[in-house]
Design a protein around this motif. Structure first.
Motif, short mmCIF file in Angstrom:
data_model
loop_
_atom_site.label_atom_id
_atom_site.label_comp_id
_atom_site.label_asym_id
_atom_site.label_seq_id
_atom_site.Cartn_x
_atom_site.Cartn_y
_atom_site.Cartn_z
N SER A 105 0.82 -1.21 0.00
CA SER A 105 0.00 0.00 0.00
C SER A 105 0.86 1.26 0.00
CB SER A 105 -0.93 0.01 1.22
OG SER A 105 -0.18 0.03 2.42
N VAL A 106 2.12 1.12 0.46
CA VAL A 106 3.06 2.23 0.41
C VAL A 106 3.81 2.22 -0.92
CG1 VAL A 106 5.11 3.28 1.49
CG2 VAL A 106 3.32 2.23 2.91
N ALA A 107 4.21 1.02 -1.34
CA ALA A 107 4.97 0.90 -2.59
C ALA A 107 4.12 1.25 -3.81
CB ALA A 107 5.51 -0.53 -2.72
N PHE A 108 2.83 0.93 -3.73
CA PHE A 108 1.94 1.18 -4.87
C PHE A 108 0.59 1.67 -4.34
CE2 PHE A 108 -0.79 0.24 -8.49
CZ PHE A 108 0.00 0.68 -9.54
N GLN B 182 -1.67 3.54 -5.56
CA GLN B 182 -2.73 3.91 -6.51
C GLN B 182 -3.82 2.85 -6.68
OE1 GLN B 182 -2.12 4.76 -10.86
NE2 GLN B 182 -1.65 6.80 -10.09
N ALA B 183 -3.58 1.65 -6.19
CA ALA B 183 -4.58 0.59 -6.33
C ALA B 183 -4.64 -0.25 -5.06
CB ALA B 183 -4.27 -0.29 -7.54
N THR B 184 -5.81 -0.80 -4.76
CA THR B 184 -6.04 -1.57 -3.54
C THR B 184 -5.65 -3.03 -3.76
OG1 THR B 184 -7.94 -0.14 -3.11
CG2 THR B 184 -7.74 -2.15 -1.78
N PRO B 185 -4.81 -3.60 -2.89
CA PRO B 185 -4.41 -5.00 -3.07
C PRO B 185 -5.54 -5.96 -2.72
CG PRO B 185 -3.48 -4.12 -1.04
CD PRO B 185 -4.14 -2.96 -1.75
N VAL C 234 -10.12 -14.96 4.99
CA VAL C 234 -9.09 -15.60 4.17
C VAL C 234 -8.32 -14.61 3.31
CG1 VAL C 234 -8.62 -17.38 2.43
CG2 VAL C 234 -10.36 -17.78 4.19
N ALA C 235 -9.02 -13.70 2.65
CA ALA C 235 -8.34 -12.74 1.75
C ALA C 235 -7.19 -12.00 2.44
CB ALA C 235 -9.35 -11.76 1.17
N PRO C 236 -7.35 -11.52 3.66
CA PRO C 236 -6.26 -10.75 4.28
C PRO C 236 -4.99 -11.56 4.52
CG PRO C 236 -8.34 -10.31 5.39
CD PRO C 236 -8.58 -11.47 4.48
N ILE C 237 -5.10 -12.87 4.70
CA ILE C 237 -3.90 -13.66 5.02
C ILE C 237 -3.24 -14.26 3.77
CG2 ILE C 237 -4.78 -14.22 7.31
CD1 ILE C 237 -5.22 -17.10 6.26
N MET C 238 -3.96 -14.30 2.65
CA MET C 238 -3.39 -14.94 1.47
C MET C 238 -2.23 -14.14 0.87
SD MET C 238 -4.49 -17.84 0.99
CE MET C 238 -5.31 -18.52 2.40
N THR C 239 -2.25 -12.84 1.05
CA THR C 239 -1.15 -12.01 0.55
C THR C 239 -0.46 -11.26 1.68
OG1 THR C 239 -2.70 -10.22 0.06
CG2 THR C 239 -2.16 -11.73 -1.74
N GLU C 240 -0.65 -11.77 2.89
CA GLU C 240 -0.06 -11.13 4.06
C GLU C 240 1.46 -11.29 4.05
OE1 GLU C 240 -0.62 -13.10 7.96
OE2 GLU C 240 -1.65 -11.26 8.52
N VAL C 241 2.17 -10.21 4.28
CA VAL C 241 3.63 -10.25 4.36
C VAL C 241 4.05 -9.74 5.73
CG1 VAL C 241 5.82 -9.47 3.35
CG2 VAL C 241 3.84 -9.84 1.88
N CYS C 242 4.72 -10.61 6.49
CA CYS C 242 5.18 -10.19 7.81
C CYS C 242 6.36 -9.23 7.65
CB CYS C 242 5.62 -11.40 8.63
SG CYS C 242 4.31 -12.61 8.87
N LEU C 243 6.61 -8.42 8.65
CA LEU C 243 7.72 -7.48 8.62
C LEU C 243 9.03 -8.20 8.92
CD1 LEU C 243 6.07 -4.40 10.34
CD2 LEU C 243 6.39 -4.85 7.91
N SER C 244 9.30 -9.21 8.15
CA SER C 244 10.53 -9.98 8.27
C SER C 244 10.82 -10.59 6.92
CB SER C 244 10.39 -11.08 9.33
OG SER C 244 11.40 -12.06 9.17
N GLY D 139 1.69 -11.43 -6.59
CA GLY D 139 0.52 -12.02 -5.95
C GLY D 139 -0.36 -11.03 -5.20
N ASP D 140 0.15 -9.85 -4.91
CA ASP D 140 -0.60 -8.88 -4.11
C ASP D 140 -1.94 -8.50 -4.73
OD1 ASP D 140 1.60 -8.03 -2.03
OD2 ASP D 140 2.57 -7.99 -4.00
N PHE D 141 -2.04 -8.59 -6.06
CA PHE D 141 -3.26 -8.15 -6.74
C PHE D 141 -4.02 -9.34 -7.34
CE2 PHE D 141 -0.51 -4.49 -6.46
CZ PHE D 141 -1.38 -3.50 -6.03
N LEU D 142 -3.83 -10.52 -6.77
CA LEU D 142 -4.62 -11.74 -7.05
C LEU D 142 -4.39 -12.36 -8.41
CD1 LEU D 142 -6.94 -13.65 -5.96
CD2 LEU D 142 -8.49 -12.26 -7.33
N VAL D 143 -4.35 -11.56 -9.48
CA VAL D 143 -4.41 -12.09 -10.83
C VAL D 143 -3.24 -13.02 -11.13
CG1 VAL D 143 -4.44 -11.52 -13.29
CG2 VAL D 143 -5.77 -10.15 -11.68
N ALA D 144 -2.03 -12.66 -10.73
CA ALA D 144 -0.87 -13.52 -11.00
C ALA D 144 -1.03 -14.87 -10.32
CB ALA D 144 0.42 -12.84 -10.53
N LYS D 145 -1.51 -14.85 -9.08
CA LYS D 145 -1.72 -16.10 -8.34
C LYS D 145 -2.80 -16.94 -9.01
CE LYS D 145 -3.60 -16.06 -4.11
NZ LYS D 145 -4.62 -17.14 -4.01
#
Length: 448
Positions: free
Chosen positions: A29-32, A34-37, A74-84, A399-405
């Motif tokens: 959301s910071v890197a891009f 302009q669109a909602t993941p 489910v949606a929030p965890i499928m592209t969840e990235v931990c700060l690590s 994967g953040d925007f679903l379509v690639a996944k």
């Protein structure tokens, strides 16, 4: 050529890396901005012809319940990235989010159309709608439930004894236990009826020997439904094998590019003893699997419908949010054309899937109709995802925007439950009366 020691290699790598090389990824959301993941899933905009009106109130309630759960839980965890840097989202890690299993079990859809024994007894249409809504957000969760419900549980329901149904189905319906279904082998994929795993009768039970491959859920399943060839009758029989049975080994298949969350396994059966009471009495030939596969093939046809719905919904929102040349991407004619083609595909796929359900419920559906549905729908889903991948540009490969996944997840769906080619041959046999699965026998002399 100088071969560096591991210590020297580490030192060399340090020299070429910047001070920020190992920093964790920037939040999308910071890197891009302009669109909602996809972690905040888009509203459903793909029901353009109001197919919801074809559903009964009960089926609509199932759709609403499953959709709300998948979008919220489910949606929030499928592209969840931990700060690590070592913690990526589940699809990239190829790991299953086991903590959602009890929540799926509480939805009231596990067990699908099975009646009694703690199962929901849904209509085939409601079961299909649930499959689509799960897969709309995540295809791997859809596959997990399909294997568990429409293969494993359904085999027990259709081919098991009353004692087996009472013993296993209530727990499976709540997902307190998980099952898998093992047919495919290393040497027998499309030619599944030629399976080579054997079942030999011994005092008090059976001994199973052989290998299975590509078996979803198998690495953690509590119950494994194993199809094996009876060495006395030469017919295919079914058996319930418990997790950690002596002689049973299951290892995860790595390096998949699609359905990475699904835990597919290689199964090795080395003289695994199965008691007589764990043999499925209603599965005495390969033909007996057809009543299971008739339902599962309809459900699998609905999985790419759901995936395509999610892809369209994501693209619809993205094109309205993302701007280039001073205008939203949705303002450009070529993008509108692609979006409408995707929308048309979804409408046609939904209608074919709905008609399949009605044919099944009325007792009219044939194997050829089910095969045509699965083949055509999965091919149109690939086209839909490909268009979506184009529309998202660079974001179409993350994967953040679903379509690639979704693009990658559709590849195994296109193949399992009968490849596109095999399913077309099933339909062609039905409409022509001529089977063409095997090449014509070679002649010793040329006719010329």
């Amino acid at each position: 050529m100088t071969v560096l020691s591991s210590r020297d290699r580490d030192e060399a790598e340090k020299k070429v890396k910047s001070s920020y090389f190992d920093l964790p990824a920037m939040d999308v959301s910071v890197a891009f901005p302009q669109a909602t993941p996809a972690s905040k899933f888009p509203p459903c905009t793909s029901d353009y012809y109001h197919f919801n009106e074809l559903l009964t109130p009960e089926e609509q309630a199932v759709r609403k319940r499953v959709r709300e759960f998948m979008e919220k839980e489910v949606a929030p965890i499928m592209t969840e990235v931990c700060l690590s840097s070592s913690c990526l989202f589940y699809w990239e890690k190829a790991e299953f989010p086991f903590h959602i299993i009890p929540k799926l079990g509480a939805l009231g859809v596990v067990g699908g159309s099975i009646k009694g024994y703690g199962c929901p007894g849904l209509s085939i249409t409601a079961n299909a709608i649930a499959t689509a809504e799960i897969s709309r957000v995540d295809a791997s969760c859809g596959t997990f439930n399909l294997v568990h419900t429409s293969l494993g549980m359904l085999t027990i329901a259709l081919c098991g004894s009353e004692a087996q149904k009472h013993k296993y189905l209530p727990s499976l319906a709540q997902m307190k236990t998980v099952t898998c279904w093992a047919l495919t082998e290393p040497d027998n994929g499309s030619d599944a009826s030629a399976l080579q795993t054997t079942a030999t009768k011994v005092e008090g039970g059976w001994v199973l020997t052989g290998q299975k491959r590509w078996i979803g859920n198998s690495t953690f399943a509590d119950l494994l439904i194993i199809l094996a060839r009876n060495t006395t009758t030469n017919q295919v029989n079914g058996f319930i094998v418990k997790k950690d049975a002596p002689g049973l080994t299951v290892t995860k298949i790595p390096n998949k590019i699609g359905l990475r969350i699904v835990q597919n396994g290689d199964i090795l059966l080395q003289n695994v003893f199965v008691p007589d009471e764990e043999r499925l009495p209603g599965l005495n030939s390969f033909q007996d699997t057809s009543k299971v596969l008739a339902v599962s093939r309809v459900m699998v046809a609905w999985q790419p419908i759901g995936v395509s719905m999610g892809v369209y919904d994501m693209c619809h929102r993205y094109l309205k949010e993302r701007k280039q040349f001073g205008a939203p991407l949705a303002a450009f004619q070529i993008n509108q054309q692609k979006l409408v083609k995707m929308l048309g595909n979804v409408q046609a796929m939904f209608l074919m899937g709905w008609r399949l359900c009605k044919l099944y419920e009325s007792g009219q559906m044939t194997p050829g109709q089910a095969s045509l549905g699965k083949a055509w729908i999965s091919s149109k889903a690939r086209e839909t995802a490909s268009l979506g991948r184009e529309l998202l540009g660079g974001n179409g490969i993350v994967g953040d925007f679903l379509v690639a996944k979704a693009f990658c997840d559709l590849e195994p769906i296109y193949t399992y439950e009968g490849t596109y080619d095999i399913n077309t041959l099933v339909t062609a046999r039905e409409v022509t009366g001529i089977a063409s699965f095997k090449p014509a026998a070679s002649r010793s002399r040329s006719r010329l």
